[in-house]
Design a protein around this motif. Structure first.
Motif, PDB file in Angstrom:
ATOM      1  N   ASP A 191       0.837  -1.210   0.000  1.00  0.00           N
ATOM      2  CA  ASP A 191       0.000   0.000   0.000  1.00  0.00           C
ATOM      3  C   ASP A 191       0.868   1.255   0.000  1.00  0.00           C
ATOM      4  OD1 ASP A 191      -2.301  -1.552   0.064  1.00  0.00           O
ATOM      5  OD2 ASP A 191      -2.345  -1.601   2.248  1.00  0.00           O
ATOM      6  N   ARG A 192       1.975   1.186   0.708  1.00  0.00           N
ATOM      7  CA  ARG A 192       2.893   2.345   0.733  1.00  0.00           C
ATOM      8  C   ARG A 192       3.471   2.584  -0.658  1.00  0.00           C
ATOM      9  NH1 ARG A 192       6.403   0.503   4.087  1.00  0.00           N
ATOM     10  NH2 ARG A 192       5.316   1.192   5.979  1.00  0.00           N
ATOM     11  N   PHE A 193       3.809   1.491  -1.354  1.00  0.00           N
ATOM     12  CA  PHE A 193       4.333   1.618  -2.708  1.00  0.00           C
ATOM     13  C   PHE A 193       3.309   2.306  -3.603  1.00  0.00           C
ATOM     14  CE2 PHE A 193       5.244   0.131  -6.993  1.00  0.00           C
ATOM     15  CZ  PHE A 193       6.619   0.246  -7.063  1.00  0.00           C
ATOM     16  N   GLN A 194       2.049   1.909  -3.488  1.00  0.00           N
ATOM     17  CA  GLN A 194       1.010   2.514  -4.316  1.00  0.00           C
ATOM     18  C   GLN A 194       0.803   3.980  -3.945  1.00  0.00           C
ATOM     19  OE1 GLN A 194      -2.423  -0.015  -3.919  1.00  0.00           O
ATOM     20  NE2 GLN A 194      -1.500  -1.710  -5.027  1.00  0.00           N
ATOM     21  N   TYR A 195       0.905   4.298  -2.638  1.00  0.00           N
ATOM     22  CA  TYR A 195       0.778   5.698  -2.226  1.00  0.00           C
ATOM     23  C   TYR A 195       1.921   6.514  -2.823  1.00  0.00           C
ATOM     24  CZ  TYR A 195       1.128   9.809   0.806  1.00  0.00           C
ATOM     25  OH  TYR A 195       1.232  11.082   1.273  1.00  0.00           O
ATOM     26  N   PHE A 196       3.144   6.006  -2.739  1.00  0.00           N
ATOM     27  CA  PHE A 196       4.288   6.718  -3.319  1.00  0.00           C
ATOM     28  C   PHE A 196       4.085   6.911  -4.821  1.00  0.00           C
ATOM     29  CE2 PHE A 196       7.482   5.050   0.080  1.00  0.00           C
ATOM     30  CZ  PHE A 196       6.889   5.876   1.007  1.00  0.00           C
ATOM     31  N   GLU A 197       3.577   5.853  -5.473  1.00  0.00           N
ATOM     32  CA  GLU A 197       3.417   5.921  -6.922  1.00  0.00           C
ATOM     33  C   GLU A 197       2.468   7.029  -7.364  1.00  0.00           C
ATOM     34  OE1 GLU A 197       2.186   2.016  -8.097  1.00  0.00           O
ATOM     35  OE2 GLU A 197       4.139   1.637  -9.004  1.00  0.00           O
ATOM     36  N   SER A 198       1.517   7.369  -6.495  1.00  0.00           N
ATOM     37  CA  SER A 198       0.533   8.373  -6.889  1.00  0.00           C
ATOM     38  C   SER A 198       1.186   9.729  -7.161  1.00  0.00           C
ATOM     39  CB  SER A 198      -0.539   8.517  -5.796  1.00  0.00           C
ATOM     40  OG  SER A 198       0.008   9.065  -4.603  1.00  0.00           O
ATOM     41  N   VAL A 254      10.512   1.708 -13.484  1.00  0.00           N
ATOM     42  CA  VAL A 254      10.558   3.179 -13.464  1.00  0.00           C
ATOM     43  C   VAL A 254      10.208   3.698 -12.072  1.00  0.00           C
ATOM     44  CG1 VAL A 254       9.477   5.261 -14.358  1.00  0.00           C
ATOM     45  CG2 VAL A 254      10.107   3.426 -15.910  1.00  0.00           C
ATOM     46  N   ALA A 255       9.162   3.137 -11.480  1.00  0.00           N
ATOM     47  CA  ALA A 255       8.739   3.572 -10.145  1.00  0.00           C
ATOM     48  C   ALA A 255       9.835   3.311  -9.125  1.00  0.00           C
ATOM     49  CB  ALA A 255       7.442   2.868  -9.744  1.00  0.00           C
ATOM     50  N   ALA A 256      10.441   2.132  -9.207  1.00  0.00           N
ATOM     51  CA  ALA A 256      11.497   1.787  -8.243  1.00  0.00           C
ATOM     52  C   ALA A 256      12.693   2.723  -8.397  1.00  0.00           C
ATOM     53  CB  ALA A 256      11.923   0.337  -8.439  1.00  0.00           C
ATOM     54  N   GLU A 257      13.099   2.977  -9.646  1.00  0.00           N
ATOM     55  CA  GLU A 257      14.245   3.860  -9.871  1.00  0.00           C
ATOM     56  C   GLU A 257      13.938   5.288  -9.397  1.00  0.00           C
ATOM     57  OE1 GLU A 257      15.030   3.508 -13.989  1.00  0.00           O
ATOM     58  OE2 GLU A 257      15.645   1.408 -13.885  1.00  0.00           O
ATOM     59  N   THR A 258      12.715   5.744  -9.676  1.00  0.00           N
ATOM     60  CA  THR A 258      12.340   7.096  -9.265  1.00  0.00           C
ATOM     61  C   THR A 258      12.281   7.214  -7.752  1.00  0.00           C
ATOM     62  OG1 THR A 258      11.037   7.300 -11.289  1.00  0.00           O
ATOM     63  CG2 THR A 258      10.650   8.923  -9.566  1.00  0.00           C
ATOM     64  N   LEU A 259      11.696   6.218  -7.088  1.00  0.00           N
ATOM     65  CA  LEU A 259      11.600   6.262  -5.625  1.00  0.00           C
ATOM     66  C   LEU A 259      12.971   6.168  -4.987  1.00  0.00           C
ATOM     67  CD1 LEU A 259       8.441   4.062  -5.032  1.00  0.00           C
ATOM     68  CD2 LEU A 259       8.651   6.528  -4.732  1.00  0.00           C
ATOM     69  N   GLU A 265      20.655  10.652  18.138  1.00  0.00           N
ATOM     70  CA  GLU A 265      21.366   9.533  17.543  1.00  0.00           C
ATOM     71  C   GLU A 265      20.676   8.991  16.294  1.00  0.00           C
ATOM     72  OE1 GLU A 265      24.207   8.339  18.168  1.00  0.00           O
ATOM     73  OE2 GLU A 265      24.728   9.274  20.085  1.00  0.00           O
ATOM     74  N   THR A 266      19.530   9.563  15.954  1.00  0.00           N
ATOM     75  CA  THR A 266      18.817   9.063  14.781  1.00  0.00           C
ATOM     76  C   THR A 266      19.426   9.635  13.514  1.00  0.00           C
ATOM     77  OG1 THR A 266      17.193  10.842  14.814  1.00  0.00           O
ATOM     78  CG2 THR A 266      16.683   8.868  16.084  1.00  0.00           C
ATOM     79  N   GLY A 267      19.322   8.857  12.439  1.00  0.00           N
ATOM     80  CA  GLY A 267      19.810   9.305  11.141  1.00  0.00           C
ATOM     81  C   GLY A 267      18.687   9.418  10.139  1.00  0.00           C
ATOM     82  N   ALA A 268      19.051   9.814   8.941  1.00  0.00           N
ATOM     83  CA  ALA A 268      18.047  10.004   7.896  1.00  0.00           C
ATOM     84  C   ALA A 268      17.430   8.665   7.506  1.00  0.00           C
ATOM     85  CB  ALA A 268      18.688  10.662   6.679  1.00  0.00           C
ATOM     86  N   PRO A 269      16.138   8.647   7.238  1.00  0.00           N
ATOM     87  CA  PRO A 269      15.492   7.395   6.823  1.00  0.00           C
ATOM     88  C   PRO A 269      15.857   7.049   5.391  1.00  0.00           C
ATOM     89  CG  PRO A 269      13.935   9.187   6.692  1.00  0.00           C
ATOM     90  CD  PRO A 269      15.193   9.772   7.299  1.00  0.00           C
ATOM     91  N   SER A 270      15.600   5.805   5.015  1.00  0.00           N
ATOM     92  CA  SER A 270      15.829   5.360   3.645  1.00  0.00           C
ATOM     93  C   SER A 270      14.596   4.600   3.175  1.00  0.00           C
ATOM     94  CB  SER A 270      17.071   4.468   3.549  1.00  0.00           C
ATOM     95  OG  SER A 270      16.924   3.317   4.370  1.00  0.00           O
ATOM     96  N   ILE A 271      14.446   4.519   1.865  1.00  0.00           N
ATOM     97  CA  ILE A 271      13.309   3.816   1.261  1.00  0.00           C
ATOM     98  C   ILE A 271      13.863   2.620   0.495  1.00  0.00           C
ATOM     99  CG2 ILE A 271      11.364   3.965  -0.342  1.00  0.00           C
ATOM    100  CD1 ILE A 271      11.262   6.949   0.211  1.00  0.00           C
ATOM    101  N   ASP A 272      13.414   1.433   0.864  1.00  0.00           N
ATOM    102  CA  ASP A 272      13.841   0.199   0.211  1.00  0.00           C
ATOM    103  C   ASP A 272      12.706  -0.273  -0.678  1.00  0.00           C
ATOM    104  OD1 ASP A 272      14.857  -2.196  -0.568  1.00  0.00           O
ATOM    105  OD2 ASP A 272      14.686  -3.189   1.382  1.00  0.00           O
ATOM    106  N   ALA A 326       7.322  -1.081  -0.809  1.00  0.00           N
ATOM    107  CA  ALA A 326       8.209   0.001  -0.377  1.00  0.00           C
ATOM    108  C   ALA A 326       8.349  -0.076   1.145  1.00  0.00           C
ATOM    109  CB  ALA A 326       7.669   1.361  -0.804  1.00  0.00           C
ATOM    110  N   PHE A 327       9.579  -0.261   1.613  1.00  0.00           N
ATOM    111  CA  PHE A 327       9.847  -0.333   3.039  1.00  0.00           C
ATOM    112  C   PHE A 327      10.580   0.943   3.462  1.00  0.00           C
ATOM    113  CE2 PHE A 327       9.655  -4.621   1.417  1.00  0.00           C
ATOM    114  CZ  PHE A 327       8.921  -5.305   2.380  1.00  0.00           C
ATOM    115  N   VAL A 328      10.214   1.470   4.626  1.00  0.00           N
ATOM    116  CA  VAL A 328      10.900   2.629   5.181  1.00  0.00           C
ATOM    117  C   VAL A 328      11.834   2.127   6.273  1.00  0.00           C
ATOM    118  CG1 VAL A 328      10.654   4.821   6.386  1.00  0.00           C
ATOM    119  CG2 VAL A 328       8.984   4.171   4.642  1.00  0.00           C
ATOM    120  N   ARG A 329      13.120   2.390   6.114  1.00  0.00           N
ATOM    121  CA  ARG A 329      14.130   1.985   7.087  1.00  0.00           C
ATOM    122  C   ARG A 329      14.600   3.206   7.874  1.00  0.00           C
ATOM    123  NH1 ARG A 329      12.585  -3.133   6.359  1.00  0.00           N
ATOM    124  NH2 ARG A 329      13.255  -4.030   4.354  1.00  0.00           N
TER     125      ARG A 329
END
Length: 811
Positions: free
Chosen positions: A131-138, A479-484, A507-514, A523-526
């Motif tokens: 669902d997160r992947f689809q939200y990002f894709e929008s 395309v979606a994966a490369e863009t994200l 101590e927290t760092g920037a998040p990443s999108i897998d 789409a996973f948020v790390r």
């Protein structure tokens, strides 16, 4: 295209029409909880993205019923959004009216929603990866390829539907055949199965010779009609007689007969060698007659001297050989005539058999299908014995006899087989059923083949469409994966702008999108904590950090989306800093100012200091305040008054406590912002939830230090400090009852404190620049204090002017 104004009525807490003027600028709406901010946001959602539309459900009955003001009719709600180019979007329940570019703008907002409310921050992180992947894709502008995929999928579904419809029609067409077939036959599933069943069933009746359904149908139908007329017994009698006739004919041309003809052929050949010219037999007979009647020494014809005795003997030998030759020829003709007659008799038997079984073509081809020699002999008339002789000799008597016997045997077998089949097919009911089956087969076979041909073509088309769909979907995911993946860098940049690296208390760092491409995509948020990756940010991040992660993801997606040519460049942020401390919220404002200058931003907040900072830090931001709200009147909208304006009003007409409250609001804003302006060090505190006292004393100490360094009273600021020593006490007593507070601080005292506080603020804050009077070059090595445009400035007093200690007048 920026929004010029928004008019709302009948939505949630807004009853009568409320007009929000934006003038094409960004807008801040400040108001307490429950005063109508969310009503405005929901109304705007309804107009721009077709969400939260009021329903006609009875008031107070369903969740949807609360989208409409509880005291208005279902048709009353209305929202109208006007844009700076004259376009507009107007929505009523069940109705949308657009002018100009309104429909295009609405469609663009639907594609990538510009709205972000507090509850949606956590939604982004709690979504399932798919669902997160689809939200990002929008936000990625893939609508054209999505439209293509949807169109092709619809076409594929339609094609599949057509194939299913034809398959059902085919099954319906085959159903009657299945009902007619004997139980021993399997149920036909298609035209090929049906024809195989037909051939097999016809074979059971003795009609399986050519395997063509049309011819088999004729035979079965004819047999059924014959059986119905009672012809079966007569046919059986004919076949029995034919079988006897084949039996009589069998052995007529025995090997001995063939040997006799071969002997005659050999004798004929030997005589031909002896008599060089067998056609001169008559001449030889005549000459011999002459020699016998007039013996002598000379020829009776020409008178030439000859050896009379030797010549006579030679002539006699030749005549004898020719006589034998004639006898052999006559015997051969008799033998050949017999061979030929037997062949013609065999053809008659074959003709009778062909008529019985319905064989088309030369009758002998039924008995000898692969021997053209005998078939050609049949065409020779019985009178043309010479041609018959040539044909038989060409074949050879032994081979002719063998073929003849083979044909007779085949005819007997076929006759006997047919006779047996007729005996088995004597059940008239079975033949009638078979006849009905084959009649249907003849009628429906072309249609069945046509349907199967179309099904086959549709199957090929569906397979091709499936291949194209898989390729398009796979490419789209790539395309979606490369863009994200590229957007991830923007998320990191924004997060570090709000939570910069290197601070000891973070101590927290920037998040990443897998992004993973499987199925519909995931789409996973790390996260990152103490230099190590965290599988789920919720494991280690505080609520404020999690909110920041979600905000940065939204802003990064919005940044990408804004690059699309159809994007309206709009953001509506509804109370998104509830869990974010004010220090980081201030950095968020700076991020909005620096990275989204091309956006029209609508910010709704109940946090007064955050509202103040937004107004101060974002150029051109319009600011409205919801001053009051009631169910009947709705929100009371007015221009946002500054804290200074509010305390001025309280000093003129307010009570002691009202002055104190406004005083604290002004000083809360002023000290919180002054802390950054003057680099005031305060001990770190979780969430930066400081009291005024915790910042006030370090702030006063810093002001005194700057005054001492410049040897200046900083525009009279130092003269107010003595009066303001009771500020912490005023803060501490605000929670007391009205009468108790009045006993401690009479109104005239509060007027004095409030007036002094205003002088302090006026001395160190420029209302024209909307900025503090800052130390230059720094607080530790100060030589001057001034606002950006030098409306206020204080310089280090020269030695000769120390006695006066007078501040420089404003420039």
């Amino acid at each position: 295209m920026p929004i010029e104004s928004v008019s709302v009525r009948g939505v949630r807490g807004i009853r009568e029409t409320v007009h929000f003027g934006l003038g094409g600028q960004s807008l801040l709406i400040h108001g307490d909880n429950g005063t109508g901010k969310s009503s405005f946001e929901r109304a705007l959602r309804w107009a721009l993205v077709a969400e939260e539309e009021p329903t006609d459900d009875a008031a107070h009955t369903t969740a949807e019923s609360y989208r409409r003001h509880s005291e208005v009719d279902p048709a009353f709600p209305l929202v109208k959004v006007a844009f700076s180019d004259g376009s507009s979007i107007e929505v009523k329940p069940g109705e949308v009216i657009t002018k100009g570019n309104g429909e295009t703008l609405r469609a663009a907002c639907k594609l990538a929603s510009p709205f972000l409310r507090r509850s949606e921050l956590l939604d982004v992180l709690s979504f399932r990866p798919v669902d997160r992947f689809q939200y990002f894709e929008s936000f990625l502008g893939l609508q054209k390829i999505d439209s293509t995929i949807t169109g092709l999928a619809t076409l594929r579904s339609s094609t599949e539907g057509r194939r299913s419809q034809l398959a059902s029609s085919l099954a319906s067409a085959l159903e009657p055949f299945a009902a007619l077939l004997p139980r021993s036959h399997s149920r036909p599933t298609g035209g090929a199965d049906l024809e195989q069943s037909a051939i097999a069933w016809a074979g059971e009746f003795g009609f399986g010779d050519d395997g063509k359904p049309e011819q088999l149908a004729e035979k079965v139908i004819a047999a059924a009609e014959s059986a119905a007329r009672g012809d079966t017994s007569r046919q059986r009698a004919r076949l029995e007689q034919l079988l006897d006739d084949f039996g009589v004919t069998k052995g007529e041309l025995s090997p001995t007969t063939a040997t006799e003809l071969e002997s005659l052929i050999a004798e004929k050949s030997a005589i031909e060698q002896l008599a060089a010219d067998p056609h001169a037999a008559t001449l030889f007979d005549h000459a011999l007659d002459h020699f016998r009647r007039a013996p002598g020494e000379t020829c009776p014809v020409c008178g030439q001297t000859i050896d009379w005795k030797a010549t006579t003997l030679a002539l006699e030998q030749r005549v004898e050989a020719l006589s034998q030759y004639r006898s052999v020829i006559a015997a051969m003709r008799t033998s050949v005539t017999r061979f030929h007659c037997m062949l013609l008799e065999l053809e008659k038997l074959a003709t009778r058999l062909a008529n019985e079984v319905g064989h088309s073509g030369p009758p002998l081809s039924l008995l000898l299908p692969a021997n053209p020699d005998l078939l050609s002999l049949v065409a020779i008339p019985q009178s043309d014995i010479d041609r018959a002789t040539q044909g038989i000799l060409a074949i050879g008597p032994s081979r002719f006899a063998a073929l003849f016997d083979q044909a007779v045997a085949s005819g007997g077998q076929l006759t006997e087989f047919r006779l047996n089949q007729i005996q088995q097919a004597s059940d008239v009911a079975a033949l009638q059923t078979a006849s009905a089956f084959f009649k249907k087969l003849v009628d429906l076979r072309p249609q069945i083949h046509l349907v199967e041909s179309e099904i086959s073509a549709l199957t090929v088309e569906i397979n091709l469409q499936d291949k194209i769909l898989r390729a398009l979907r796979r490419s789209r995911q790539d395309v979606a994966a490369e863009t994200l993946t590229a957007i991830q860098d923007v998320v990191s940049e924004y997060y570090l702008a709000i939570h910069p690296r290197g601070t000891d208390d973070d101590e927290t760092g920037a998040p990443s999108i897998d992004v993973q491409r499987h199925g519909k995509g995931s789409a996973f948020v790390r996260g990152e904590f103490h230099g190590r990756q965290v599988k789920d940010p919720a494991w280690a991040y505080s609520d404020g950090h999690l909110d920041t992660v979600a905000i940065c993801i939204f802003l990064a997606l919005r940044t990408f989306r804004s690059q699309q040519p159809d994007d309206p460049k709009l953001m509506v942020l509804d109370d998104i800093v509830i869990s974010i401390d004010l220090g980081h919220a201030r950095r968020l404002i700076t991020l909005l100012k620096n990275s989204f200058q091309d956006h029209q931003i609508i910010i709704l907040t109940h946090n007064g200091l955050f509202a103040h900072w937004c107004k101060s830090l974002i150029p051109g931001l319009r600011k409205l305040q919801i001053k009051s709200w009631s169910l009947t009147s709705g929100p009371g909208i007015g221009d946002y008054p500054s804290a200074r304006e509010q305390i001025d009003a309280a000093l003129a007409n307010g009570t002691a406590k009202e002055i104190a409250v406004r005083l604290m609001e002004m000083l809360d804003e002023w000290t919180a912002e002054g802390r950054y302006a003057f680099a005031v060090a305060v001990p770190a505190k979780v969430g930066e939830q400081y009291t005024l006292t915790e910042i006030w004393e370090p702030m006063i100490k810093a002001i005194k230090g700057m005054s001492k360094s410049l040897d200046s009273d900083l525009g009279g600021a130092m003269g107010t400090l003595e009066t303001l020593v009771d500020v912490p006490a005023v803060r501490n007593l605000l929670g007391a009852h009205e009468n108790e507070f009045a006993k401690e601080f009479p109104r005239n005292t509060m007027v004095e404190i409030g007036t002094a506080a205003c002088r302090l603020v006026d001395a160190l804050y420029c209302s024209e620049c909307r900025s503090f009077v800052l130390p230059t070059p720094s607080r530790t090595s100060i030589v001057m204090m001034h606002c950006p445009n030098h409306h206020k400035q204080y310089v280090k007093s020269p030695p000769a002017a120390k006695a006066s200690k007078q501040s420089v007048a404003p420039a």
